[in-house]
Design an enzyme around this catalytic site. Structure first.
Site: not given
Lengths: 319, 319
Positions: A185, A214-215
């Site tokens: 990320t 979704v993280g």
């Protein structure tokens, strides 16, 4: 003599100025010596340096922390080396679904998107949602319809595809592991000359994720948080465990309620997520410019530059 | 004599047993005397009573808190009076987009969905995501594809439509207010005989929201949180402000770091969201069965029942 001393003091203060600076990350993971060719390693370091410079230039001119974190993150979204924007990982369905969030520590305003497939800069869309809607978080087609209405640049989903992302998914499948893999990320935290903090995070999410997953990255308080009274935070790591321990806000809460510093709080929160099962890392900064970049993975792409002249670009545990 | 005393004490403890119980809400808002006909008021109270009974029956038989909160929330999803499942508000596009989350205080496992248009029970899907995937949060079509793969009941989007929801949107448009309106949410927190807490929340979201908008309800740490070491929380109110102040986790953090009780922590966190601009309410309970149901709106649909025989069903400020 008195006048001269006063002049000297004023000059010294002007030189030191109000502290400002930026800290960024390009993802935590198995970033170990020997994994990359010298050329790739150099490209990563240059990518971090470029993102850092984009953000720092804004701060130096007196621009807001919000602009600086957006610029730094956008630079990494455009860089195919990082898992955000171009270069994003593939879902199990072979598509790209992008998530991002941005937060303003001065006002606690925030914007966030998840499940984006056609907006060139997810962090730009998150910022627009913060500024042009009464909402904080928007997802999927609804978010993209809003992007269209604002004239944002839309692209085909394959715009984000790179040979490396395709190879990563194939490699994972060859190993026939259904187990999800932690993935990078990108993120940034900045402090501007007015003493305001901002944070931003953008990601392609976990490699081989189920479509719709979704993280932590786009979740305010989890992967992204900023509050001038405590700190700004941007996380990277195994999102599910970061969600369950609310990492970013937990750092802010520890500073507010326990009175501990940003470095100690960041380590404690990261350790909780890691102990639960999810290694990762984060960057955080308080309103005085104290920076911390802890990680519980072998390495983390990370860099910072402060107005006191200090700075670094690192990727391995010790360098 | 000594033996007799010991026997008496043991009997008293067995009778008291381990405390258990459930607290629920059906949304906070302008719930004031005179707004509803006596029939509608009765229906609301009966709806709360029914949801409470569904959850309490599970706890009484020794079932897990997770089952109890799911049952209570599902009961309100099926009840057209509440803004969750059937009876959900309409988006600006005239569609229904449902959000839900569930969390287990014993393990910190959690499941969450947003932007659901065709799954009959969003809370049921959130629970399946928690138990059958490595993920915490799934959204939109990806989440629905997973629901299909699990054999969950799918329905047309109009399944959720009620005359009241349509009238609410029309009424809002007549007033020509673009301003978003706070809207109800349903939720539950339960403590089971084994001392475990769980929380669940489900909502149709804010009336007239832009399609794709996600509020606080499905966000772990914001609208929903549970940790046996502190408390379980389910929120209702103006989601955007709850997100920016991370209400549910802030309550847990205050208990953990400041050592204050659930009631004091809940009031403090709710006040922060309200002062920022977003009134609302919440229900919370700690692992000893202490219940709190604060709200900063004129009223809140709420109810609780505990194993010590106490309980209440209320909707107005004082009743």
């Amino acid at each position: 003599m008195r006048v001269f001393l006063a002049f000297l003091l004023a000059a010294a203060f002007a030189a030191a100025g109000t502290p400002f600076g930026i800290v960024i990350h390009g993802g935590a993971g198995t970033v170990v010596p020997g994994r990359f060719t010298p050329e790739v390693e150099k490209a990563y370091r240059e990518g971090l340096e470029k993102a850092l410079a984009a953000g720092y230039a804004i701060l130096e001119k007196g621009g807001p922390a919000l602009d600086a974190v957006e610029a730094a993150v956008r630079s990494m979204e455009e860089n195919p080396l990082f898992n955000a924007g171009v270069g994003a990982t593939l879902t199990r369905a072979g598509t790209h679904e992008l998530d991002a969030a941005i937060m303003d520590g001065a006002t606690l305003k925030a914007g966030s998107v998840a499940g984006i497939q056609h907006v060139k800069s997810p962090i730009g869309l998150a910022r627009l949602i913060m500024e042009k809607t009464p909402h904080v978080m928007m997802i999927g087609e609804g978010a993209e319809a809003f992007a269209r209405s604002q004239g944002l640049e839309l692209v085909p989903n394959t715009f984000f595809r790179t040979p490396k992302a395709v190879a990563d998914l194939e490699k994972l499948r060859e190993r026939e592991k259904a187990k999800p893999t932690t993935k990078d990320t990108v993120g940034a935290v900045a402090l501007d000359r007015n003493g305001h903090l901002a944070s931003a995070t953008s990601t392609g999410g976990m490699l081989d994720k189920l479509p719709g997953r979704v993280g932590d990255a786009p979740l305010i308080g989890v992967g992204t948080y900023a509050d001038d009274r405590t700190c700004g935070v941007s996380c990277t790591g195994w999102g599910e465990f970061f969600i369950r321990t609310v990492v970013a806000y937990d750092i802010s809460a520890q500073m507010a309620y326990l009175g501990i510093d940003v470095d100690k709080a960041a380590h404690a929160s990261l350790d909780k997520a890691t102990k639960l099962g999810g290694p990762g890392g984060l960057v955080a900064m308080d309103a005085k410019g104290h920076v911390t970049m802890p990680f519980t993975t072998p390495g983390m792409f990370r860099a910072f530059r402060l107005s006191d002249g200090t700075g670094a670009v690192r990727m391995y545990a010790d360098n």
